[in-house]
Design a protein around this motif. Structure first.
Motif, PDB file in Angstrom:
ATOM      1  N   ARG A 186       0.833  -1.202   0.000  1.00 15.23           N
ATOM      2  CA  ARG A 186       0.000   0.000   0.000  1.00 15.23           C
ATOM      3  C   ARG A 186       0.867   1.250   0.000  1.00 15.23           C
ATOM      4  O   ARG A 186       2.055   1.196   0.316  1.00 15.23           O
ATOM      5  CB  ARG A 186      -0.896   0.021   1.237  1.00 15.23           C
ATOM      6  CG  ARG A 186      -1.959  -1.051   1.208  1.00 15.23           C
ATOM      7  CD  ARG A 186      -2.911  -0.876   2.345  1.00 15.23           C
ATOM      8  NE  ARG A 186      -2.219  -1.120   3.610  1.00 15.23           N
ATOM      9  CZ  ARG A 186      -2.816  -1.451   4.740  1.00 15.23           C
ATOM     10  NH1 ARG A 186      -4.115  -1.568   4.783  1.00 15.23           N
ATOM     11  NH2 ARG A 186      -2.132  -1.657   5.823  1.00 15.23           N
ATOM     12  N   GLU A 187       0.241   2.372  -0.305  1.00 13.18           N
ATOM     13  CA  GLU A 187       0.917   3.658  -0.254  1.00 13.18           C
ATOM     14  C   GLU A 187       1.361   3.962   1.179  1.00 13.18           C
ATOM     15  O   GLU A 187       0.685   3.581   2.131  1.00 13.18           O
ATOM     16  CB  GLU A 187      -0.058   4.746  -0.714  1.00 13.18           C
ATOM     17  CG  GLU A 187       0.478   6.141  -0.568  1.00 13.18           C
ATOM     18  CD  GLU A 187      -0.559   7.198  -0.849  1.00 13.18           C
ATOM     19  OE1 GLU A 187      -0.167   8.252  -1.350  1.00 13.18           O
ATOM     20  OE2 GLU A 187      -1.742   6.968  -0.556  1.00 13.18           O
ATOM     21  N   MET A 188       2.509   4.651   1.316  1.00 10.89           N
ATOM     22  CA  MET A 188       2.978   5.063   2.637  1.00 10.89           C
ATOM     23  C   MET A 188       2.900   6.582   2.727  1.00 10.89           C
ATOM     24  O   MET A 188       3.331   7.283   1.814  1.00 10.89           O
ATOM     25  CB  MET A 188       4.421   4.627   2.866  1.00 10.89           C
ATOM     26  CG  MET A 188       4.946   5.033   4.237  1.00 10.89           C
ATOM     27  SD  MET A 188       6.693   4.743   4.475  1.00 10.89           S
ATOM     28  CE  MET A 188       7.392   6.150   3.650  1.00 10.89           C
ATOM     29  N   ARG A 189       2.324   7.086   3.811  1.00 13.93           N
ATOM     30  CA  ARG A 189       2.269   8.525   4.097  1.00 13.93           C
ATOM     31  C   ARG A 189       2.523   8.714   5.587  1.00 13.93           C
ATOM     32  O   ARG A 189       1.776   8.206   6.412  1.00 13.93           O
ATOM     33  CB  ARG A 189       0.909   9.118   3.745  1.00 13.93           C
ATOM     34  CG  ARG A 189       0.582   9.095   2.278  1.00 13.93           C
ATOM     35  CD  ARG A 189      -0.787   9.654   2.014  1.00 13.93           C
ATOM     36  NE  ARG A 189      -0.887  11.081   2.265  1.00 13.93           N
ATOM     37  CZ  ARG A 189      -0.536  12.033   1.405  1.00 13.93           C
ATOM     38  NH1 ARG A 189      -0.054  11.700   0.248  1.00 13.93           N
ATOM     39  NH2 ARG A 189      -0.676  13.289   1.716  1.00 13.93           N
ATOM     40  N   ARG A 190       3.554   9.451   5.908  1.00 16.95           N
ATOM     41  CA  ARG A 190       3.843   9.820   7.291  1.00 16.95           C
ATOM     42  C   ARG A 190       4.045  11.329   7.314  1.00 16.95           C
ATOM     43  O   ARG A 190       4.684  11.887   6.426  1.00 16.95           O
ATOM     44  CB  ARG A 190       5.119   9.157   7.803  1.00 16.95           C
ATOM     45  CG  ARG A 190       5.139   7.647   7.746  1.00 16.95           C
ATOM     46  CD  ARG A 190       4.286   7.054   8.847  1.00 16.95           C
ATOM     47  NE  ARG A 190       4.480   5.630   8.963  1.00 16.95           N
ATOM     48  CZ  ARG A 190       3.920   4.711   8.200  1.00 16.95           C
ATOM     49  NH1 ARG A 190       3.136   5.082   7.220  1.00 16.95           N
ATOM     50  NH2 ARG A 190       4.120   3.435   8.382  1.00 16.95           N
ATOM     51  N   SER A 191       3.527  11.990   8.329  1.00 15.93           N
ATOM     52  CA  SER A 191       3.709  13.441   8.392  1.00 15.93           C
ATOM     53  C   SER A 191       3.859  13.888   9.833  1.00 15.93           C
ATOM     54  O   SER A 191       3.474  13.192  10.777  1.00 15.93           O
ATOM     55  CB  SER A 191       2.537  14.174   7.736  1.00 15.93           C
ATOM     56  OG  SER A 191       1.367  13.993   8.495  1.00 15.93           O
ATOM     57  N   ARG A 192       4.411  15.070   9.967  1.00 15.77           N
ATOM     58  CA  ARG A 192       4.571  15.709  11.269  1.00 15.77           C
ATOM     59  C   ARG A 192       4.428  17.202  11.047  1.00 15.77           C
ATOM     60  O   ARG A 192       4.976  17.753  10.098  1.00 15.77           O
ATOM     61  CB  ARG A 192       5.951  15.369  11.856  1.00 15.77           C
ATOM     62  CG  ARG A 192       6.280  16.038  13.167  1.00 15.77           C
ATOM     63  CD  ARG A 192       5.504  15.413  14.317  1.00 15.77           C
ATOM     64  NE  ARG A 192       5.582  16.199  15.508  1.00 15.77           N
ATOM     65  CZ  ARG A 192       6.390  15.938  16.535  1.00 15.77           C
ATOM     66  NH1 ARG A 192       7.180  14.897  16.491  1.00 15.77           N
ATOM     67  NH2 ARG A 192       6.395  16.714  17.585  1.00 15.77           N
ATOM     68  N   THR A 193       3.671  17.863  11.896  1.00 10.98           N
ATOM     69  CA  THR A 193       3.458  19.304  11.782  1.00 10.98           C
ATOM     70  C   THR A 193       4.023  19.995  13.015  1.00 10.98           C
ATOM     71  O   THR A 193       3.819  19.542  14.137  1.00 10.98           O
ATOM     72  CB  THR A 193       1.955  19.615  11.638  1.00 10.98           C
ATOM     73  OG1 THR A 193       1.468  18.940  10.478  1.00 10.98           O
ATOM     74  CG2 THR A 193       1.721  21.107  11.484  1.00 10.98           C
ATOM     75  N   TYR A 194       4.738  21.080  12.770  1.00  9.63           N
ATOM     76  CA  TYR A 194       5.314  21.886  13.837  1.00  9.63           C
ATOM     77  C   TYR A 194       4.752  23.301  13.736  1.00  9.63           C
ATOM     78  O   TYR A 194       4.514  23.800  12.645  1.00  9.63           O
ATOM     79  CB  TYR A 194       6.835  21.975  13.701  1.00  9.63           C
ATOM     80  CG  TYR A 194       7.542  20.650  13.741  1.00  9.63           C
ATOM     81  CD1 TYR A 194       7.918  20.073  14.943  1.00  9.63           C
ATOM     82  CD2 TYR A 194       7.848  19.974  12.558  1.00  9.63           C
ATOM     83  CE1 TYR A 194       8.578  18.864  14.976  1.00  9.63           C
ATOM     84  CE2 TYR A 194       8.502  18.751  12.597  1.00  9.63           C
ATOM     85  CZ  TYR A 194       8.866  18.213  13.801  1.00  9.63           C
ATOM     86  OH  TYR A 194       9.509  17.001  13.832  1.00  9.63           O
ATOM     87  N   ILE A 195       4.563  23.957  14.884  1.00 12.45           N
ATOM     88  CA  ILE A 195       4.157  25.360  14.923  1.00 12.45           C
ATOM     89  C   ILE A 195       5.297  26.135  15.581  1.00 12.45           C
ATOM     90  O   ILE A 195       5.707  25.792  16.691  1.00 12.45           O
ATOM     91  CB  ILE A 195       2.855  25.557  15.747  1.00 12.45           C
ATOM     92  CG1 ILE A 195       1.737  24.676  15.239  1.00 12.45           C
ATOM     93  CG2 ILE A 195       2.459  27.032  15.745  1.00 12.45           C
ATOM     94  CD1 ILE A 195       1.223  25.004  13.874  1.00 12.45           C
ATOM     95  N   THR A 196       5.809  27.142  14.883  1.00  7.05           N
ATOM     96  CA  THR A 196       6.876  27.962  15.464  1.00  7.05           C
ATOM     97  C   THR A 196       6.262  29.221  16.071  1.00  7.05           C
ATOM     98  O   THR A 196       5.160  29.629  15.702  1.00  7.05           O
ATOM     99  CB  THR A 196       7.911  28.361  14.412  1.00  7.05           C
ATOM    100  OG1 THR A 196       7.324  29.251  13.474  1.00  7.05           O
ATOM    101  CG2 THR A 196       8.458  27.144  13.682  1.00  7.05           C
ATOM    102  N   THR A 197       6.983  29.839  16.973  1.00 12.09           N
ATOM    103  CA  THR A 197       6.478  31.032  17.643  1.00 12.09           C
ATOM    104  C   THR A 197       6.748  32.299  16.856  1.00 12.09           C
ATOM    105  O   THR A 197       6.029  33.275  16.988  1.00 12.09           O
ATOM    106  CB  THR A 197       7.110  31.190  19.034  1.00 12.09           C
ATOM    107  OG1 THR A 197       8.517  31.380  18.870  1.00 12.09           O
ATOM    108  CG2 THR A 197       6.824  29.996  19.901  1.00 12.09           C
ATOM    109  N   GLY A 198       7.828  32.286  16.070  1.00 12.96           N
ATOM    110  CA  GLY A 198       8.205  33.489  15.325  1.00 12.96           C
ATOM    111  C   GLY A 198       8.941  34.497  16.168  1.00 12.96           C
ATOM    112  O   GLY A 198       9.265  35.581  15.689  1.00 12.96           O
ATOM    113  N   ALA A 199       9.202  34.168  17.421  1.00 10.25           N
ATOM    114  CA  ALA A 199       9.886  35.127  18.317  1.00 10.25           C
ATOM    115  C   ALA A 199      11.352  35.247  17.951  1.00 10.25           C
ATOM    116  O   ALA A 199      11.990  34.291  17.557  1.00 10.25           O
ATOM    117  CB  ALA A 199       9.756  34.653  19.765  1.00 10.25           C
TER     118      ALA A 199
END
Length: 120
Positions: free
Chosen positions: A102-115
């Motif tokens: 099967r297809e493989m999809r892995r992801s990770r999301t990060y939120i930066t502060t911008g400081a």
């Protein structure tokens, strides 16, 4: 939902990285963060594709390259984040389906502060 990804008409065996993907807990904000060692091989014998998308948090608009940029340095996928507005950085690793896997999809999301760090 299937944790190994959707079944898009390929085989029934889940496609997985040969070496487990270990994403960092957080990004250096601001700074450079090493994300993944390349190439990423799967148990189907394929090389997975890794992409980085940077958007301005809350707006969905793409962030300018000077604020956030993905690059490869000595076979390591890295991301550089500068200070300014808060960003949403998404790392996506994919490999297409084969006859047996099967297809493989892995992801990770990060939120930066911008400081910005104040020195002096």
């Amino acid at each position: 939902p299937d944790p190994d990804g959707p079944n898009d008409g390929g085989g029934t065996t889940p496609q997985k990285p040969v070496t487990p993907l270990v994403f960092p807990d957080a990004l250096n904000d601001p700074g450079v963060t090493s994300l993944l060692n390349l190439p990423i091989r799967t148990n189907a014998g394929q090389v997975a594709r890794a992409r980085i998308t940077c958007t301005i948090n809350g707006t969905g608009r793409l962030a300018p390259g000077r604020r956030c940029r993905g690059f490869i340095d000595r076979r390591v996928l890295k991301v550089r984040v500068t200070c300014g507005r808060p960003l949403r950085v998404r790392v996506l690793v994919t490999a297409p389906a084969t006859d047996q896997y099967r297809e493989m999809r892995r992801s990770r999301t990060y939120i930066t502060t911008g400081a910005c760090a104040v020195t002096g």
